[in-house]
Design a protein around this motif. Structure first.
Motif, PDB file in Angstrom:
ATOM      1  N   THR A 139     -38.118 -17.968  50.202  1.00  0.00           N
ATOM      2  CA  THR A 139     -37.268 -17.937  51.398  1.00  0.00           C
ATOM      3  C   THR A 139     -36.793 -19.355  51.696  1.00  0.00           C
ATOM      4  O   THR A 139     -37.592 -20.301  51.718  1.00  0.00           O
ATOM      5  N   SER A 140     -35.510 -19.494  51.919  1.00  0.00           N
ATOM      6  CA  SER A 140     -34.926 -20.835  52.069  1.00  0.00           C
ATOM      7  C   SER A 140     -34.309 -21.020  53.450  1.00  0.00           C
ATOM      8  O   SER A 140     -33.932 -20.061  54.126  1.00  0.00           O
ATOM      9  N   ASP A 164     -41.636 -10.768  69.114  1.00  0.00           N
ATOM     10  CA  ASP A 164     -40.444 -11.322  69.758  1.00  0.00           C
ATOM     11  C   ASP A 164     -40.003 -12.609  69.072  1.00  0.00           C
ATOM     12  O   ASP A 164     -38.837 -12.997  69.155  1.00  0.00           O
ATOM     13  N   VAL A 165     -40.948 -13.272  68.426  1.00  0.00           N
ATOM     14  CA  VAL A 165     -40.643 -14.496  67.695  1.00  0.00           C
ATOM     15  C   VAL A 165     -41.542 -14.540  66.463  1.00  0.00           C
ATOM     16  O   VAL A 165     -42.717 -14.166  66.518  1.00  0.00           O
ATOM     17  N   VAL A 166     -40.964 -14.963  65.344  1.00  0.00           N
ATOM     18  CA  VAL A 166     -41.699 -15.011  64.076  1.00  0.00           C
ATOM     19  C   VAL A 166     -41.654 -16.435  63.531  1.00  0.00           C
ATOM     20  O   VAL A 166     -40.577 -17.032  63.417  1.00  0.00           O
ATOM     21  N   ILE A 167     -42.822 -16.967  63.216  1.00  0.00           N
ATOM     22  CA  ILE A 167     -42.903 -18.274  62.554  1.00  0.00           C
ATOM     23  C   ILE A 167     -42.676 -18.030  61.066  1.00  0.00           C
ATOM     24  O   ILE A 167     -43.502 -17.413  60.397  1.00  0.00           O
ATOM     25  N   VAL A 168     -41.543 -18.500  60.573  1.00  0.00           N
ATOM     26  CA  VAL A 168     -41.151 -18.234  59.185  1.00  0.00           C
ATOM     27  C   VAL A 168     -41.382 -19.480  58.330  1.00  0.00           C
ATOM     28  O   VAL A 168     -40.903 -20.570  58.665  1.00  0.00           O
ATOM     29  N   VAL A 169     -42.109 -19.309  57.247  1.00  0.00           N
ATOM     30  CA  VAL A 169     -42.309 -20.385  56.283  1.00  0.00           C
ATOM     31  C   VAL A 169     -41.153 -20.350  55.301  1.00  0.00           C
ATOM     32  O   VAL A 169     -40.929 -19.345  54.619  1.00  0.00           O
ATOM     33  N   ALA A 170     -40.408 -21.445  55.234  1.00  0.00           N
ATOM     34  CA  ALA A 170     -39.214 -21.484  54.382  1.00  0.00           C
ATOM     35  C   ALA A 170     -39.118 -22.817  53.655  1.00  0.00           C
ATOM     36  O   ALA A 170     -39.622 -23.849  54.125  1.00  0.00           O
ATOM     37  N   PHE A 181     -41.552 -27.541  52.380  1.00  0.00           N
ATOM     38  CA  PHE A 181     -41.671 -26.385  53.274  1.00  0.00           C
ATOM     39  C   PHE A 181     -41.602 -26.804  54.735  1.00  0.00           C
ATOM     40  O   PHE A 181     -42.126 -27.848  55.123  1.00  0.00           O
ATOM     41  N   SER A 182     -40.974 -25.964  55.541  1.00  0.00           N
ATOM     42  CA  SER A 182     -40.921 -26.177  56.982  1.00  0.00           C
ATOM     43  C   SER A 182     -41.165 -24.845  57.693  1.00  0.00           C
ATOM     44  O   SER A 182     -41.073 -23.777  57.080  1.00  0.00           O
ATOM     45  N   LEU A 183     -41.475 -24.926  58.970  1.00  0.00           N
ATOM     46  CA  LEU A 183     -41.706 -23.736  59.789  1.00  0.00           C
ATOM     47  C   LEU A 183     -40.564 -23.593  60.783  1.00  0.00           C
ATOM     48  O   LEU A 183     -40.226 -24.545  61.498  1.00  0.00           O
ATOM     49  N   LEU A 184     -39.984 -22.404  60.843  1.00  0.00           N
ATOM     50  CA  LEU A 184     -38.873 -22.136  61.748  1.00  0.00           C
ATOM     51  C   LEU A 184     -39.181 -20.918  62.617  1.00  0.00           C
ATOM     52  O   LEU A 184     -39.728 -19.923  62.129  1.00  0.00           O
ATOM     53  N   LEU A 185     -38.821 -21.006  63.886  1.00  0.00           N
ATOM     54  CA  LEU A 185     -39.048 -19.912  64.827  1.00  0.00           C
ATOM     55  C   LEU A 185     -37.816 -19.017  64.868  1.00  0.00           C
ATOM     56  O   LEU A 185     -36.766 -19.402  65.390  1.00  0.00           O
ATOM     57  N   VAL A 186     -37.954 -17.837  64.270  1.00  0.00           N
ATOM     58  CA  VAL A 186     -36.851 -16.866  64.240  1.00  0.00           C
ATOM     59  C   VAL A 186     -37.103 -15.839  65.346  1.00  0.00           C
ATOM     60  O   VAL A 186     -38.180 -15.253  65.419  1.00  0.00           O
ATOM     61  N   ARG A 230     -43.244 -30.628  56.557  1.00  0.00           N
ATOM     62  CA  ARG A 230     -44.693 -30.651  56.773  1.00  0.00           C
ATOM     63  C   ARG A 230     -45.273 -29.248  56.957  1.00  0.00           C
ATOM     64  O   ARG A 230     -46.427 -29.085  57.346  1.00  0.00           O
ATOM     65  N   GLY A 231     -44.482 -28.225  56.645  1.00  0.00           N
ATOM     66  CA  GLY A 231     -44.932 -26.858  56.865  1.00  0.00           C
ATOM     67  C   GLY A 231     -46.173 -26.482  56.085  1.00  0.00           C
ATOM     68  O   GLY A 231     -47.083 -25.839  56.612  1.00  0.00           O
TER      69      GLY A 231
END
Length: 379
Positions: A139-140, A164-170, A181-186, A230-231
């Motif tokens: 996942t990018s 309601d919110v997902v921490i996505v490793v991308a 890798f970083s963490l994004l709140l989708v 830093r994910g």
């Protein structure tokens, strides 16, 4: 076996948790199993009883507790009562990421809702081609103007249905290896973010497990959780507590299975006498009892190690694999003692058996846990 690690306030929370699960969760378990997920109201009810948001700071509506023993008693009672409610997802997994990595704006935005059970989160790591091998994540997320564009898919995502919110490793840098890798709140409702099918599991059917898809999902720059690149290191920092939580639940489940079986063995008769009086069963019960006591001593020291800061990633990995393997050994042996009745769904032991099997897989398989320990040992 008397446990000396808990004080009066821990046991008070245990009583609260035990009563809560019996009153608000257990009566709904069959309904939740049929629909494949718990009712959303259980999270708000748990918060009202002080069982949610234990580590969330008080300024964001949580209890602000920094004593893992409180977490442990909630996990244990959820397992012992077979509540079907995975409070660990919010308490042990999602909230700590926001507490430890979130900006002040992110904390103000999401933590109060998590503390009240109004807002639910999930974390999306595993993919169809990357389970325990996090380095295989595809996942990018590419930077585009004032935000990120996320593409990819995730699977085996606990709580993905109601999140309601997902921490996505991308991957934010495909050339940087572990540093890419970083963490994004989708967030729920973002264009291109879709939930796939709810996976049909063998056990733990009250907990939804989902496929998630991301097709050109535009995520604001302010939804980057922690530092870019830093994910992977953030995952390595948070996974030990998740794994210890699995061990805590696993041992409580095994102890409950043993208690159910010991009572059955005392009352079930064959050839004119209780089956517990036969040497083969008496020895099996004795062996399980001893192994559970040894595991309890080991795990209680790990629980203390969280609050003192002494628990290492290798300790957590060791506890996770050893105790979940013991859980399966005990539960399977208990089921055998029930004979044919153990294979009948209306008997509790069969339900415990189904729910226990996944413990050796999620949070990192036994094989991966052993490898983590082995590497620390220099092998």
């Amino acid at each position: 076996m008397r446990r000396s690690i808990f004080e009066t306030e821990h046991e008070q929370l245990r009583d609260t948790a035990h009563d809560f699960f019996l009153k608000y969760a257990v009566p709904h378990r069959a309904e939740w199993e049929a629909q494949g997920h718990v009712g959303r109201e259980i999270w708000r009810q748990a918060a009202e009883h002080g069982l949610l948001g234990l580590e969330i700071p008080e300024e964001y509506g949580g209890a602000g507790i920094h004593d893992y023993r409180f977490n442990a008693v909630v996990i244990e009672e959820a397992a012992r009562t077979r509540s079907g409610v995975a409070l660990t997802l919010q308490n042990e997994i999602v909230a700590p990421y926001l507490i430890g990595l979130g900006t002040e704006e992110q904390k103000q935005r999401w933590l109060p809702g998590m503390a009240t059970g109004e807002l639910l989160g999930a974390i999306a790591m595993s993919e169809p081609g990357a389970g325990s091998d996090l380095a295989g994540i595809r996942t990018s997320a590419r930077r585009d103007g004032d935000g990120w564009v996320v593409n990819g898919s995730k699977t085996f995502i606990s709580g993905g249905l109601l999140a309601d919110v997902v921490i996505v490793v991308a991957r934010t840098d495909p050339e940087a290896g572990h540093k890419g890798f970083s963490l994004l709140l989708v967030e729920d409702g973002m264009a291109g973010f879709e939930r796939g099918k709810k996976l049909d599991k063998v056990g733990q059917r009250t907990s939804d497990t989902m496929e998630l898809f991301f097709s050109d999902v535009r995520v604001p720059a302010g939804n980057l959780l922690g530092e870019q690149g830093r994910g992977f290191y953030s995952l390595m920092r948070n996974l030990p507590q998740e794994r210890l939580g699995i061990a805590v639940a696993g041992l409580a489940s095994a102890e409950h299975a043993y208690a159910v079986t010991a009572e059955y063995a005392r009352t079930r008769e064959a050839f004119g006498q209780p089956i517990a009086s036969f040497q083969v069963n008496r020895h099996a019960l004795s062996e399980m009892h001893t192994k559970l006591q040894v595991a309890r001593t080991y795990l209680d020291q790990c629980i203390l190690g969280v609050s003192s800061g002494e628990l290492t990633a290798e300790d957590a990995a060791g506890a996770k694999w050893w105790i979940t393997e013991l859980e399966w050994e005990v539960v399977d042996r208990c089921m055998q003692m029930f004979g044919g009745y153990g294979y009948i769904n209306e008997y509790e032991i069969s339900q415990i058996w189904r729910d226990a099997r996944i413990q050796r897989l999620y949070g990192g398989t036994t094989e991966i846990m052993k490898d983590l320990v082995g590497r620390k040992l220099g092998f």
